[in-house]
Every structure is written in structure tokens, then in C-alpha cells.
Design a protein around this motif. Sequence first.
Motif, PDB file in Angstrom:
ATOM      1  N   ILE A  15      28.672 100.138  42.279  1.00 53.73           N
ATOM      2  CA  ILE A  15      29.276 101.083  41.327  1.00 53.73           C
ATOM      3  C   ILE A  15      30.657 100.583  40.887  1.00 53.73           C
ATOM      4  CG2 ILE A  15      30.256 103.405  41.092  1.00 53.73           C
ATOM      5  CD1 ILE A  15      27.228 103.361  40.858  1.00 53.73           C
ATOM      6  N   ASP A  16      31.429 100.075  41.836  1.00 54.23           N
ATOM      7  CA  ASP A  16      32.752  99.557  41.479  1.00 54.23           C
ATOM      8  C   ASP A  16      32.646  98.367  40.523  1.00 54.23           C
ATOM      9  OD1 ASP A  16      31.658  97.995  43.495  1.00 54.23           O
ATOM     10  OD2 ASP A  16      33.508  97.818  44.645  1.00 54.23           O
ATOM     11  N   ALA A  17      31.570  97.608  40.627  1.00 57.76           N
ATOM     12  CA  ALA A  17      31.372  96.479  39.717  1.00 57.76           C
ATOM     13  C   ALA A  17      31.148  96.963  38.283  1.00 57.76           C
ATOM     14  CB  ALA A  17      30.202  95.617  40.183  1.00 57.76           C
ATOM     15  N   MET A  18      30.525  98.127  38.124  1.00 54.98           N
ATOM     16  CA  MET A  18      30.341  98.679  36.780  1.00 54.98           C
ATOM     17  C   MET A  18      31.696  99.037  36.169  1.00 54.98           C
ATOM     18  SD  MET A  18      27.782 101.606  35.321  1.00 54.98           S
ATOM     19  CE  MET A  18      28.560 103.032  36.025  1.00 54.98           C
ATOM     20  N   ALA A  19      32.573  99.626  36.984  1.00 50.11           N
ATOM     21  CA  ALA A  19      33.913  99.961  36.493  1.00 50.11           C
ATOM     22  C   ALA A  19      34.683  98.696  36.122  1.00 50.11           C
ATOM     23  CB  ALA A  19      34.675 100.761  37.538  1.00 50.11           C
ATOM     24  N   VAL A  20      34.516  97.648  36.904  1.00 48.08           N
ATOM     25  CA  VAL A  20      35.173  96.377  36.585  1.00 48.08           C
ATOM     26  C   VAL A  20      34.603  95.816  35.285  1.00 48.08           C
ATOM     27  CG1 VAL A  20      35.471  93.979  37.355  1.00 48.08           C
ATOM     28  CG2 VAL A  20      35.869  95.863  38.941  1.00 48.08           C
ATOM     29  N   GLY A  21      33.312  96.009  35.041  1.00 47.38           N
ATOM     30  CA  GLY A  21      32.706  95.577  33.782  1.00 47.38           C
ATOM     31  C   GLY A  21      33.348  96.250  32.581  1.00 47.38           C
ATOM     32  N   VAL A  22      33.701  97.523  32.735  1.00 41.45           N
ATOM     33  CA  VAL A  22      34.415  98.234  31.673  1.00 41.45           C
ATOM     34  C   VAL A  22      35.752  97.543  31.413  1.00 41.45           C
ATOM     35  CG1 VAL A  22      35.552 100.402  31.044  1.00 41.45           C
ATOM     36  CG2 VAL A  22      33.290 100.451  32.109  1.00 41.45           C
ATOM     37  N   THR A  23      36.456  97.195  32.473  1.00 36.38           N
ATOM     38  CA  THR A  23      37.755  96.527  32.289  1.00 36.38           C
ATOM     39  C   THR A  23      37.584  95.145  31.670  1.00 36.38           C
ATOM     40  OG1 THR A  23      37.871  95.516  34.497  1.00 36.38           O
ATOM     41  CG2 THR A  23      38.710  97.759  34.267  1.00 36.38           C
TER      42      THR A  23
END
Length: 185
Positions: free
Chosen positions: A114-122
Motif C-alpha cells: 500500500i505504501d508503494a502505491m502512495a510513493v507511485g503518486v509522488t
Amino acid sequence: MSIPELFFIAIALSMDAFAVSICKGLSLHKADIQSTLAIGAYFGAFQAFMPFLGYLLSGCFQDAILFYGHWITFFLLCVIGANMAKEAFNPEEESCSASLAVRDMVPLAVATSIDAMAVGVTFSFLQVHIWAAVSIIGPVTFLFSIIGVKAGALFGCRYKSKAELAGGAILILMGIKVLVDYFVI
């Protein structure tokens, strides 16, 4: 974002999968090659897919908040990193079953990415080449997951919290670097 920076982000993102892989290795008692590769494949694939998904989803609103992208990146990386560091000090012991069934592995793979998805947004705010990021994050997570399974089979969960703490610290430092680069450059 440079390749070494992407590599460090990949290492940081893989720490949750590494920690769960250690517990999987512990629960397996004997980590055969098929089980080890299956665990690595689940975590590596999801860890590569989720930043791509975050990157795609951010395209819907990227233009509206591009001006604030550095602040959003800083905030997301620091929050994710702080959460990982907090989990390192959580006294609650996680248990892990030895099951490699899809119904057991997919929720674990999603939860650790899930944290990787947030990093993808960044990544979209920073205009990172997503294919380079995905091609680094997936294999790094795959490798760390394999190492985690083997380490879990050998040593148990002794180093789980240290891995989560290191991953959190790396993400926080990357967030700070994004902000410093914005104001310095």
C-alpha cells in the motif's frame, strides 16, 4: 530522480515485505526453493504494480496540484516512513501462517505494498520515469523477500523491527531530500 535514489526507495519499500517474509520463513521451518520463489514473486509483483497504479491514479489530478507536488511528496514519504518506524516499535507480535495459498498471500502482498502505491503518486509529481522505478522496485523486493524467507528459516523474527525502522528512516530522508532539492535548486 536518479537510479541510486530509486534503488534506495526500492529498498525502503521492500522492508515490509522483507519483514513478512522473515515471518513466513519462520513458519515454513524449511524454506524450499519453490516456496521461497513463490513468496518473492508475490511480494515483488505487487510491490512493482502498486507504484504503477498510484502513478496512473495521480494523473487524474496531477495538473491541479503540480505546484504543491514537492510538499505532497515530502508529506507522504514522511508519513509512510514514520508509520514504518512506529511499527518497528510496536510490541504486538505478528503471526504468520505457512500457507502459500492465493487467498492468504494476496492480502499480505497488498498490505505490504500500500505504501508503494502512495510513493507511485509522488513519482508522478516528481515526473519520475515510472518504468524505471517499477523495474527497480519489483526485483529489489523479490530479492529482499527471498532473503527474508531464508533469514526467517535460519534466525526467526529477531531482525524484523530493525528492517522496518531502516525502511522508515530511508523514506523520511528521501522526503526531506525532495524538499531540500526544491528549495535549493
